[in-house]
Design a protein around this motif. Structure first.
Motif, PDB file in Angstrom:
ATOM      1  N   THR A 180       0.844  -1.199   0.000  1.00 42.81           N
ATOM      2  CA  THR A 180       0.000   0.000   0.000  1.00 42.81           C
ATOM      3  C   THR A 180       0.877   1.247   0.000  1.00 42.81           C
ATOM      4  OG1 THR A 180      -0.044  -0.126   2.406  1.00 42.81           O
ATOM      5  CG2 THR A 180      -1.895  -1.082   1.252  1.00 42.81           C
ATOM      6  N   LEU A 181       0.340   2.320  -0.527  1.00 44.80           N
ATOM      7  CA  LEU A 181       1.035   3.605  -0.411  1.00 44.80           C
ATOM      8  C   LEU A 181       1.038   4.038   1.048  1.00 44.80           C
ATOM      9  CD1 LEU A 181      -0.404   5.547  -3.471  1.00 44.80           C
ATOM     10  CD2 LEU A 181       1.970   4.860  -3.137  1.00 44.80           C
ATOM     11  N   LYS A 182       2.136   4.641   1.485  1.00 45.25           N
ATOM     12  CA  LYS A 182       2.179   5.180   2.840  1.00 45.25           C
ATOM     13  C   LYS A 182       1.141   6.282   3.000  1.00 45.25           C
ATOM     14  CE  LYS A 182       7.028   4.253   3.770  1.00 45.25           C
ATOM     15  NZ  LYS A 182       8.383   4.817   3.862  1.00 45.25           N
ATOM     16  N   ASN A 183       0.689   6.463   4.227  1.00 38.97           N
ATOM     17  CA  ASN A 183      -0.212   7.583   4.513  1.00 38.97           C
ATOM     18  C   ASN A 183       0.447   8.888   4.105  1.00 38.97           C
ATOM     19  OD1 ASN A 183      -2.531   6.427   5.532  1.00 38.97           O
ATOM     20  ND2 ASN A 183      -1.682   6.235   7.596  1.00 38.97           N
ATOM     21  N   GLY A 184      -0.339   9.749   3.486  1.00 37.43           N
ATOM     22  CA  GLY A 184       0.185  11.054   3.113  1.00 37.43           C
ATOM     23  C   GLY A 184       0.754  11.085   1.709  1.00 37.43           C
ATOM     24  N   ILE A 185       0.986   9.927   1.115  1.00 34.69           N
ATOM     25  CA  ILE A 185       1.475   9.901  -0.264  1.00 34.69           C
ATOM     26  C   ILE A 185       0.272  10.029  -1.200  1.00 34.69           C
ATOM     27  CG2 ILE A 185       2.658   8.526  -2.022  1.00 34.69           C
ATOM     28  CD1 ILE A 185       4.583   9.333   0.083  1.00 34.69           C
ATOM     29  N   LEU A 186       0.366  10.948  -2.124  1.00 32.45           N
ATOM     30  CA  LEU A 186      -0.724  11.180  -3.074  1.00 32.45           C
ATOM     31  C   LEU A 186      -0.962   9.940  -3.928  1.00 32.45           C
ATOM     32  CD1 LEU A 186      -2.455  13.710  -3.942  1.00 32.45           C
ATOM     33  CD2 LEU A 186      -0.900  13.882  -5.884  1.00 32.45           C
ATOM     34  N   ASP A 187      -2.231   9.617  -4.166  1.00 31.24           N
ATOM     35  CA  ASP A 187      -2.590   8.442  -4.956  1.00 31.24           C
ATOM     36  C   ASP A 187      -3.398   8.885  -6.184  1.00 31.24           C
ATOM     37  OD1 ASP A 187      -3.462   6.102  -6.034  1.00 31.24           O
ATOM     38  OD2 ASP A 187      -4.374   5.329  -4.196  1.00 31.24           O
ATOM     39  N   PRO A 188      -2.718   9.246  -7.262  1.00 29.55           N
ATOM     40  CA  PRO A 188      -3.449   9.752  -8.436  1.00 29.55           C
ATOM     41  C   PRO A 188      -4.380   8.710  -9.050  1.00 29.55           C
ATOM     42  CG  PRO A 188      -1.071   9.604  -8.873  1.00 29.55           C
ATOM     43  CD  PRO A 188      -1.267   9.272  -7.442  1.00 29.55           C
ATOM     44  N   GLN A 189      -3.991   7.433  -8.989  1.00 29.66           N
ATOM     45  CA  GLN A 189      -4.856   6.387  -9.536  1.00 29.66           C
ATOM     46  C   GLN A 189      -6.162   6.313  -8.732  1.00 29.66           C
ATOM     47  OE1 GLN A 189      -3.142   2.450  -9.358  1.00 29.66           O
ATOM     48  NE2 GLN A 189      -4.626   1.585 -10.801  1.00 29.66           N
ATOM     49  N   GLY A 190      -6.034   6.404  -7.402  1.00 31.32           N
ATOM     50  CA  GLY A 190      -7.219   6.410  -6.549  1.00 31.32           C
ATOM     51  C   GLY A 190      -8.115   7.606  -6.828  1.00 31.32           C
ATOM     52  N   LYS A 191      -7.489   8.761  -7.021  1.00 33.76           N
ATOM     53  CA  LYS A 191      -8.274   9.968  -7.322  1.00 33.76           C
ATOM     54  C   LYS A 191      -9.027   9.800  -8.642  1.00 33.76           C
ATOM     55  CE  LYS A 191      -6.034  13.824  -4.932  1.00 33.76           C
ATOM     56  NZ  LYS A 191      -6.877  13.679  -3.744  1.00 33.76           N
ATOM     57  N   THR A 192      -8.363   9.197  -9.629  1.00 32.40           N
ATOM     58  CA  THR A 192      -8.996   8.978 -10.927  1.00 32.40           C
ATOM     59  C   THR A 192     -10.185   8.035 -10.795  1.00 32.40           C
ATOM     60  OG1 THR A 192      -6.835   9.260 -11.952  1.00 32.40           O
ATOM     61  CG2 THR A 192      -8.549   8.261 -13.299  1.00 32.40           C
ATOM     62  N   VAL A 193     -10.009   6.976  -9.993  1.00 33.09           N
ATOM     63  CA  VAL A 193     -11.101   6.020  -9.794  1.00 33.09           C
ATOM     64  C   VAL A 193     -12.268   6.705  -9.080  1.00 33.09           C
ATOM     65  CG1 VAL A 193     -11.765   3.955  -8.511  1.00 33.09           C
ATOM     66  CG2 VAL A 193      -9.669   3.952  -9.858  1.00 33.09           C
ATOM     67  N   LYS A 194     -11.960   7.503  -8.069  1.00 31.01           N
ATOM     68  CA  LYS A 194     -13.018   8.222  -7.347  1.00 31.01           C
ATOM     69  C   LYS A 194     -13.814   9.096  -8.310  1.00 31.01           C
ATOM     70  CE  LYS A 194     -13.725  11.401  -3.479  1.00 31.01           C
ATOM     71  NZ  LYS A 194     -14.263  12.575  -4.187  1.00 31.01           N
ATOM     72  N   HIS A 195     -13.095   9.808  -9.171  1.00 33.70           N
ATOM     73  CA  HIS A 195     -13.729  10.691 -10.145  1.00 33.70           C
ATOM     74  C   HIS A 195     -14.596   9.891 -11.115  1.00 33.70           C
ATOM     75  CE1 HIS A 195     -13.828  14.751 -11.694  1.00 33.70           C
ATOM     76  NE2 HIS A 195     -13.768  14.253 -12.924  1.00 33.70           N
ATOM     77  N   ALA A 196     -14.070   8.754 -11.576  1.00 38.01           N
ATOM     78  CA  ALA A 196     -14.826   7.906 -12.504  1.00 38.01           C
ATOM     79  C   ALA A 196     -16.103   7.385 -11.842  1.00 38.01           C
ATOM     80  CB  ALA A 196     -13.955   6.755 -12.982  1.00 38.01           C
ATOM     81  N   LEU A 197     -15.991   6.998 -10.564  1.00 39.74           N
ATOM     82  CA  LEU A 197     -17.174   6.505  -9.853  1.00 39.74           C
ATOM     83  C   LEU A 197     -18.217   7.618  -9.714  1.00 39.74           C
ATOM     84  CD1 LEU A 197     -15.496   4.273  -7.113  1.00 39.74           C
ATOM     85  CD2 LEU A 197     -16.847   3.499  -9.057  1.00 39.74           C
ATOM     86  N   GLU A 198     -17.757   8.831  -9.423  1.00 38.50           N
ATOM     87  CA  GLU A 198     -18.695   9.964  -9.337  1.00 38.50           C
ATOM     88  C   GLU A 198     -19.405  10.169 -10.672  1.00 38.50           C
ATOM     89  OE1 GLU A 198     -16.278  12.446  -5.873  1.00 38.50           O
ATOM     90  OE2 GLU A 198     -16.120  13.041  -7.974  1.00 38.50           O
ATOM     91  N   ASN A 199     -18.649  10.049 -11.765  1.00 37.21           N
ATOM     92  CA  ASN A 199     -19.257  10.202 -13.087  1.00 37.21           C
ATOM     93  C   ASN A 199     -20.283   9.114 -13.379  1.00 37.21           C
ATOM     94  OD1 ASN A 199     -17.804  12.484 -13.600  1.00 37.21           O
ATOM     95  ND2 ASN A 199     -16.192  11.439 -14.765  1.00 37.21           N
ATOM     96  N   PRO A 228      10.292   1.191  -0.894  1.00 33.02           N
ATOM     97  CA  PRO A 228      10.255   1.620   0.513  1.00 33.02           C
ATOM     98  C   PRO A 228      10.125   3.124   0.705  1.00 33.02           C
ATOM     99  CG  PRO A 228      12.470   0.941  -0.123  1.00 33.02           C
ATOM    100  CD  PRO A 228      11.579   0.590  -1.272  1.00 33.02           C
ATOM    101  N   VAL A 229      10.389   3.888  -0.340  1.00 30.52           N
ATOM    102  CA  VAL A 229      10.270   5.343  -0.206  1.00 30.52           C
ATOM    103  C   VAL A 229       8.802   5.754  -0.058  1.00 30.52           C
ATOM    104  CG1 VAL A 229      10.742   7.560  -1.314  1.00 30.52           C
ATOM    105  CG2 VAL A 229      12.358   5.667  -1.565  1.00 30.52           C
ATOM    106  N   ILE A 230       7.929   5.124  -0.821  1.00 33.59           N
ATOM    107  CA  ILE A 230       6.527   5.564  -0.816  1.00 33.59           C
ATOM    108  C   ILE A 230       5.547   4.469  -0.400  1.00 33.59           C
ATOM    109  CG2 ILE A 230       6.858   7.366  -2.553  1.00 33.59           C
ATOM    110  CD1 ILE A 230       5.623   5.409  -4.602  1.00 33.59           C
ATOM    111  N   GLU A 231       6.013   3.221  -0.306  1.00 35.03           N
ATOM    112  CA  GLU A 231       5.076   2.134  -0.031  1.00 35.03           C
ATOM    113  C   GLU A 231       5.455   1.397   1.244  1.00 35.03           C
ATOM    114  OE1 GLU A 231       3.760   0.761  -4.543  1.00 35.03           O
ATOM    115  OE2 GLU A 231       5.621  -0.007  -3.724  1.00 35.03           O
TER     116      GLU A 231
END
Lengths: 86, 86
Positions: free
Chosen positions: B8-27, B69-72
């Motif tokens: 998983t991405l660490k807390n606080g790391i931006l998740d652009p794929q997740g944001k895209t999915v959220k947007h698609a679900l809203e649509n 390990p830097v972001i995950e």
């Protein structure tokens, strides 16, 4: 309310990404792995809605977007106060 | 012996794929989701080795290949007789 959706390939469906990872691990000297399969974990955070509403929402999301019913299956778990990343 | 590795991405790391999915679900009309985060589930099947050996193997695989390990961050669970796809 947090929902964790696991989207996995159905049994019997070839997983080329998993095969590639297995091969890469072997090249790195990790040779005692029989099989690797890749899947997605999608974590959804909802506001203050009931578990039934959240489940309906997850089912709809899986059917409309998150899973390909031809080759994939999904399972949904709920957690109340868990961190998104966990 | 089956190991399930969640990357998983660490807390606080931006998740652009997740944001895209959220947007698609809203649509698609699914609007009551506050946040979506994407992660990987990697299932490893081992032959007849002990849990300690399997854990060492998984740790090595995560450090060398599966997680950045830097972001995950990753977590490992074991199951004895579970299906690969589950």
């Amino acid at each position: 309310m947090i929902a964790k959706i696991h989207v996995t390939l159905k049994n019997g469906i070839l997983d080329p990404q998993g095969k590639t990872v297995k091969h890469a691990l072997e090249n790195l000297g990790i040779a005692n792995i029989a099989e690797v399969r890749m899947a997605k974990l999608i974590t959804l955070r909802f506001g203050d809605i009931s578990r039934e509403e959240a489940r309906a929402c997850c089912e709809e999301a899986c059917k409309k977007l998150l899973a390909n019913p031809v080759i994939e299956e999904y399972s949904i778990e709920f957690a109340d106060n868990e961190e998104m990343a966990g």
